[in-house]
Structure formats: C-alpha cells, structure tokens
Design an enzyme around this catalytic site. Sequence first.
Site, PDB file in Angstrom:
ATOM      1  N   VAL A  87       0.865  -1.176   0.000  1.00 39.24           N
ATOM      2  CA  VAL A  87       0.000   0.000   0.000  1.00 39.24           C
ATOM      3  C   VAL A  87       0.903   1.228   0.000  1.00 39.24           C
ATOM      4  O   VAL A  87       1.875   1.294   0.762  1.00 39.24           O
ATOM      5  CB  VAL A  87      -0.918   0.015   1.243  1.00 39.24           C
ATOM      6  CG1 VAL A  87      -1.797   1.276   1.234  1.00 39.24           C
ATOM      7  CG2 VAL A  87      -1.787  -1.237   1.294  1.00 39.24           C
ATOM      8  N   GLY A  95      -7.724   0.607   5.413  1.00 41.28           N
ATOM      9  CA  GLY A  95      -8.412  -0.670   5.249  1.00 41.28           C
ATOM     10  C   GLY A  95      -8.266  -1.305   3.880  1.00 41.28           C
ATOM     11  O   GLY A  95      -8.980  -2.264   3.563  1.00 41.28           O
ATOM     12  N   LEU A  96      -7.341  -0.806   3.058  1.00 37.67           N
ATOM     13  CA  LEU A  96      -7.219  -1.331   1.694  1.00 37.67           C
ATOM     14  C   LEU A  96      -6.700  -2.768   1.696  1.00 37.67           C
ATOM     15  O   LEU A  96      -7.197  -3.616   0.947  1.00 37.67           O
ATOM     16  CB  LEU A  96      -6.309  -0.428   0.866  1.00 37.67           C
ATOM     17  CG  LEU A  96      -6.809   1.013   0.681  1.00 37.67           C
ATOM     18  CD1 LEU A  96      -5.842   1.801  -0.188  1.00 37.67           C
ATOM     19  CD2 LEU A  96      -8.206   1.022   0.077  1.00 37.67           C
ATOM     20  N   TYR A 126      -0.114 -10.189   9.432  1.00 34.01           N
ATOM     21  CA  TYR A 126      -0.965 -11.217   8.838  1.00 34.01           C
ATOM     22  C   TYR A 126      -1.692 -12.119   9.822  1.00 34.01           C
ATOM     23  O   TYR A 126      -2.584 -12.862   9.429  1.00 34.01           O
ATOM     24  CB  TYR A 126      -0.133 -12.040   7.845  1.00 34.01           C
ATOM     25  CG  TYR A 126       0.291 -11.207   6.663  1.00 34.01           C
ATOM     26  CD1 TYR A 126      -0.614 -10.904   5.654  1.00 34.01           C
ATOM     27  CD2 TYR A 126       1.568 -10.671   6.583  1.00 34.01           C
ATOM     28  CE1 TYR A 126      -0.255 -10.103   4.580  1.00 34.01           C
ATOM     29  CE2 TYR A 126       1.943  -9.871   5.510  1.00 34.01           C
ATOM     30  CZ  TYR A 126       1.029  -9.593   4.505  1.00 34.01           C
ATOM     31  OH  TYR A 126       1.368  -8.795   3.463  1.00 34.01           O
ATOM     32  N   PHE A 414       8.730 -16.028  -2.189  1.00 36.77           N
ATOM     33  CA  PHE A 414       7.786 -15.814  -3.291  1.00 36.77           C
ATOM     34  C   PHE A 414       6.914 -14.597  -3.018  1.00 36.77           C
ATOM     35  O   PHE A 414       6.900 -14.069  -1.912  1.00 36.77           O
ATOM     36  CB  PHE A 414       6.927 -17.053  -3.544  1.00 36.77           C
ATOM     37  CG  PHE A 414       6.146 -17.542  -2.342  1.00 36.77           C
ATOM     38  CD1 PHE A 414       4.891 -17.019  -2.054  1.00 36.77           C
ATOM     39  CD2 PHE A 414       6.658 -18.532  -1.516  1.00 36.77           C
ATOM     40  CE1 PHE A 414       4.175 -17.478  -0.961  1.00 36.77           C
ATOM     41  CE2 PHE A 414       5.951 -18.988  -0.421  1.00 36.77           C
ATOM     42  CZ  PHE A 414       4.700 -18.465  -0.141  1.00 36.77           C
TER      43      PHE A 414
END
Length: 414
Positions: A87, A95-96, A126, A414
């Site tokens: 972001v 909140g994106l 996360y 990754f």
Amino acid sequence: MSADVRPIAESELPDWLRTVNTGFLTAAGVTDSDVAQRAKYNDLARTLGAFDSETGRCVAAFRSFAQQLTVPGGASVPSSAVSNVGVLPTHRRQGLLSRMMASELAAAKARGDVLSTLIAAEYPIYGRYGYGPAASLAEWEIDVPRTGLDRRLAAPVDGGRIDLVDAAEARRVGPELHERLRARTHGAVNRDERWWSLATGLEQISYRPYKEKFFAVYRTAAGEVAGLAAYGADDHWTDAKLPQNTVQVHDLLALTPQAERALWRFLCSIDWVTKVRTGYRAPDDLVAQLLPDPRSARIVTAADFLWVRLLDVAAALRARTYAVPGILVLEVTDAAGLSDGRYRLDAGTGACERTEEPVDLSLDVSVLGSLYLGDESAVRLAALGRVTELRPGAVALADAVFRTARRPWCPDVF
C-alpha cells in the site's frame, strides 16, 4: 479517501507494478520489459489493485497464484500463494489491505484451495487475517579455516563426483531434482518456469540485475544427479594481499546426506574463500554438524518464514500424516468465518470431520496454521495462552500428534 478494490485490467499493469515497486522500495518507475514479463506470468483475475477514486491511480497492490505445498507425509496440497502486497505510504491505514485480503481469501475458498501461504515481510500484519508462522529459517556463516576440513581432500568420499556446469545445464537438471526433493520435504513449494528462468538468468528484472552464478552438480557413483548448488563470491583482499573472499550460497538442493556433505565440503574447499554463507536453510539443517568443528558455523539469521492460513480445516488435516495415533476435537475460531467450527481429528486413521463432540482444545485458525507443518509446539502455544485445553492431557497429545521429526523447510521466497 475512497478507493475501488478490484482485479486490474491489462492496461493498468504498469500502474500496478509501479505501486509494487514503490511499496517495496525497489524502483520509482517501471520498464517495458518488466511489464511484459508480468503480463506473461500474472493472472490478471488474481491481480488486485486499489484505485483512488479522485486520481484513478493504483494506490495498493496484491496478487495471488496457484501453488503446491508439501505437507508432512509427502502429500501436495493446493494453496493460494499471496505475494506483491503493498500500500502506498499516502494511503495506509484506510483498510485497503483488509479489503484485498478478504476478497482473495473468499475467492481462494471458492476455488477449492485448501490453504493460503505467504512470506511475511513484517510480523504483525498477517495474524489478523488468520495466518500463522508455520516454518522458520536459519542462515549460517562458516568460518572455513576453523572447520577442521582438509581442503586438499575435497572430492566426495562415497564414489560420487562434483561437476561445475553452466546455467543451461542447471536449468535442465534442476526442476526434476527439486521436485524429487519437494516430495520429501514438508514446507517446500513448487517452482514454476519463471522461478528457474530468473534463477539462471534467462529472464531478468531491471531493478535486480542478474549476477552470474556458479553451479555445482553432485552425481552419485551411478551417475544420478542427487544435488545442486548455486553460489557466487565477492572479491575481498586484505592490505597484506591475503584473500578473504566469501561465498554466498543462493540455492543448495540435496536428495541424500551424502550429496549434502559433498556439496558443503566442496564449497568450503574453494581457493581464496575464508567464509561461506549458507543462504536460508531449515533451522535443523545438517550443515554445522557435517563439519569436524560445528562451532565454525555460526547462525547469523534465525526468523519466521513461511506463514500458513487454513481455508478448509478438515481437508488440510486429512492431507497430512501424524507421528502418533490419537483423537482430538478442535474448536477452531476464525474471525473471517471461512473455516471456523468444531473438528474431530483421528490421527491414527487421518480422518477429520466436523463434529458436535465435546471440545478438547480451542484455538484460533492462525494458531492451527502454526501447528500444521509440525514446527510449533502445542505446549508452548498453550503456555502463551494461544491454545486452551478443555480436556486434561489434550495439549500434550496435540504436541505429540502435530510435531514432526524434522522441521519443515521452505527454500523459496515468493
């Protein structure tokens, strides 16, 4: 500010990639070649952007791709791998990411993915989306003169041999070797064509110029490829004109302890090299104990690495095997409502179904993600207040059931 979160169109790929580069502080712009490469590999339906309603600019980026994760016992489980999350600093705390993550996880669940994976750049982000750290890493720096190795005797002692090969040969033998290793390494993920193209210089990223690597292949006495190492070296000499070069290992795959021993011994025998950096390895890797003096290898990095988020708890728990038999009834909470419920796991048969039986353990889906690959201890998590025991002895049983003899390892970023 308001923003529209949606899959991007092909024409929006340069703007999306510019957001990725800015978020990761890699480059201020994009090149045509980078965009063309992304267009070749990105699934646009799984490439999300958040677009500012006033400027129309992409201000947040997110993508996922199909992945296969090896779980304890050797099964390969379909996963949705999350990557390129960023972001812009001008649009944080709106909140994106939460909106993009909710969209992705719902889509992954609908696709039938058993779980989702990611490599967390920052730890605190996360867990709130149901991910738990499931596999760790370590990197060693080997002080070559202190190893006790006789550098004059670098050839394998088992009748095998080490051959230096070019990038084309590494690209030819590497994929099959990796797939054989992945089948026996829980925590490992598949490598696609793009991975091997970037690792061997066939394709390049403008902000990360490819530096030529050396490739060493280990072959058994029968001529079978059983190991591959990719490495580079710096060029450092002291004022007294003494070489003090460091080898950096980029990748080392070995199907057997013999192959692993031979490759590390080879790397420690290279002229002018006084240190070897091992690259990211499993925390219980054999490298230090393969040396006559294990103290010559010191850990320079130890951290969490692969994070797992279960989407189908029953399917995930059925996919792996367990070291000991036992029955556990787990009450799983999931704030997103994707995988919450009560599950009965029979570790002896591998069966797992929803149930109404009395609960043995209560835990969040993120905690179950940490237990899933066998790296974490249920006893430790209970001590931290992250697992609640409702039947005496259930925590100890869960610890025995979920833990694995070797720790999981994911060799790939990754």
